[in-house]
Design a protein around this motif. Structure first.
Motif, PDB file in Angstrom:
ATOM      1  N   CYS A   1      -3.541 -14.970 -10.258  1.00 21.01           N
ATOM      2  CA  CYS A   1      -3.727 -14.977 -11.704  1.00 21.01           C
ATOM      3  C   CYS A   1      -5.149 -14.510 -11.990  1.00 21.01           C
ATOM      4  O   CYS A   1      -6.013 -14.523 -11.112  1.00 21.01           O
ATOM      5  CB  CYS A   1      -3.482 -16.377 -12.297  1.00 21.01           C
ATOM      6  SG  CYS A   1      -4.768 -17.570 -11.910  1.00 21.01           S
TER       7      CYS A   1
ATOM      8  N   VAL B   1      -4.110 -12.713 -16.973  1.00 21.64           N
ATOM      9  CA  VAL B   1      -2.872 -12.369 -16.270  1.00 21.64           C
ATOM     10  C   VAL B   1      -2.235 -13.662 -15.791  1.00 21.64           C
ATOM     11  O   VAL B   1      -2.831 -14.400 -15.005  1.00 21.64           O
ATOM     12  CB  VAL B   1      -3.131 -11.433 -15.065  1.00 21.64           C
ATOM     13  CG1 VAL B   1      -1.831 -11.159 -14.314  1.00 21.64           C
ATOM     14  CG2 VAL B   1      -3.766 -10.127 -15.518  1.00 21.64           C
TER      15      VAL B   1
ATOM     16  N   SER C   1      -4.391  -4.608 -11.552  1.00 27.50           N
ATOM     17  CA  SER C   1      -4.396  -5.623 -12.605  1.00 27.50           C
ATOM     18  C   SER C   1      -5.783  -5.870 -13.172  1.00 27.50           C
ATOM     19  O   SER C   1      -5.920  -6.355 -14.298  1.00 27.50           O
ATOM     20  CB  SER C   1      -3.827  -6.947 -12.070  1.00 27.50           C
ATOM     21  OG  SER C   1      -2.502  -6.785 -11.620  1.00 27.50           O
TER      22      SER C   1
END
Length: 393
Positions: free
Chosen positions: A16, A27, A45
């Motif tokens: 995350c 995220v 990401s």
């Protein structure tokens, strides 16, 4: 600062992304494959964020994180390795009753965001991979030595059953003749009934040397032995000797490679009398980059050789053991080498005798010498200087 919490798995990991200042989850916890495509998906990401503002955290456990760790370090990301105990304690302090991979990524971010004075993680660097192979080799050496001790103890048990007088016939155990006779005959009964000429053939050391024991003396001792002619024990003896010889060959192979690494390292701690190529390489590999430590007490604590302190109200324990909370391989190496260090260095010898004179036991005095040695090692590694016993006076 942006925090990336990664929970490691065998086939897939989860992560995350969280912003530290606002505690906003950018995220949500999600899985990615333990593959190159999965690693690239992870980077995508947060590739839009400034790399210097990203701190990636993962638990320092197992071996499944090595490929990902090297992947991230090769791309110059800052990675923190977290003590798994800290993650577990953080979860419990938050009242968590559930544990799963996705929730663990958030817990890891909480550990990274903690403002505790003593951090529950350490920042790792690319240089540590230079010592990875050395660490694996020295640890394998330790493990093989333990196996060797186990097999030799079992061998002695079997010998005590089939030929209890056998060891007393030899000045030292596990020599060429000693092992050849056990491999070929295995028991007093077999030796007693063997042809004397066959026995003599096994007394050849292959080095042009002869032992004081003769074949006739061995045969006579076997005839008078109280040993029990057990077929099962004889088979075990032959199998154990095969394992012992194989392990000795493996140790010799590993030690040659360790010596090459040691010569390449050219570390100043080899200048300390009593420290060999193996022990020096083991210490270096287990400690890693010395610049990760700011003072000698940190490596003493890491080795688990710091004295345990126990105080409660008006009570203070006067006699305590070492903590043993640290790297067991480093601690084992230190206690293995402290005897030759004391033996070959007058300063350490004097310090050891001083502690004995103060009423300390042998093991306690050794512990004081180990901590003194660790302070010397820290100084040599951090300054790059050679050992000078005159400076310890």
């Amino acid at each position: 600062m942006y925090l990336v919490g990664i929970d490691i798995g065998k086939l897939k990991h989860s992560f995350c992304l969280l912003e530290k200042e606002t505690d906003e989850i950018l995220v949500e916890p999600v899985f990615f494959e333990n593959s190159k495509d999965g690693f690239n998906a992870l980077l995508s990401s947060f590739k839009h964020l400034p790399q210097k503002d990203i701190l990636i955290g993962t638990e320092d456990t197992g071996h499944y994180n090595l490929a990902l760790l090297k992947f991230l370090l090769d791309r110059h990301y800052q990675v923190a390795l977290i003590n798994p105990v800290a993650t577990d304690l953080t979860r419990k302090m938050q009242g968590g009753i559930s544990k799963n991979d996705k929730l663990d990524t958030l817990t890891i971010c909480d550990v990274l965001a903690s403002n505790q004075r003593v951090k529950s993680y350490r920042i790792t660097k690319v240089e540590r991979f230079d010592l990875y192979e050395q660490k694996q080799l020295t640890r394998e050496h330790h493990n093989l030595k333990e196996e060797l001790n186990q097999y030799t103890n079992r061998l002695q048990k079997s010998i005590d059953i089939v030929f209890p007088e056998f060891n007393s016939l030899f000045k030292s155990k596990y020599g060429i003749v000693y092992m050849n006779l056990l491999k070929e005959f295995g028991s007093a009964n077999a030796i007693a009934h063997a042809d004397i000429r066959t026995l003599r053939k096994h007394f050849d050391t292959g080095r042009g040397k002869h032992i004081s024991l003769t074949a006739e003396e061995l045969k006579e001792a076997a005839r008078n032995s109280i040993g029990f002619p057990s077929t099962a024990e004889v088979i075990q003896i032959k199998h154990l000797i095969a394992r012992i010889e194989l392990i000795k060959e493996q140790i010799a192979e590993i030690d040659k490679k360790i010596e090459k690494f040691s010569i390449q390292n050219n570390s100043p701690i080899l200048s300390i009398p009593g420290i060999s190529h193996f022990s020096g390489t083991s210490i270096l590999a287990e400690l890693g980059d010395i610049h990760n430590y700011s003072k000698p007490s940190q490596i003493i604590k890491y080795a688990g050789v710091a004295p345990l302190t126990y105080e409660s109200s008006q009570f203070t324990a006067q006699h305590t053991a070492i903590t043993k909370k640290g790297c067991k391989y480093l601690r084992k190496t230190l206690y293995q080498i402290i005897t030759p260090v004391i033996q070959y260095n007058p300063v350490f010898r004097k310090f050891y005798l001083l502690k004995i004179a103060q009423g300390k036991g042998h093991r306690c005095a050794q512990g004081h010498c180990v901590r003194k040695l660790m302070r010397v090692i820290y100084h040599l590694l951090s300054t790059g200087t050679q050992f000078d016993p005159a400076l310890l006076q």
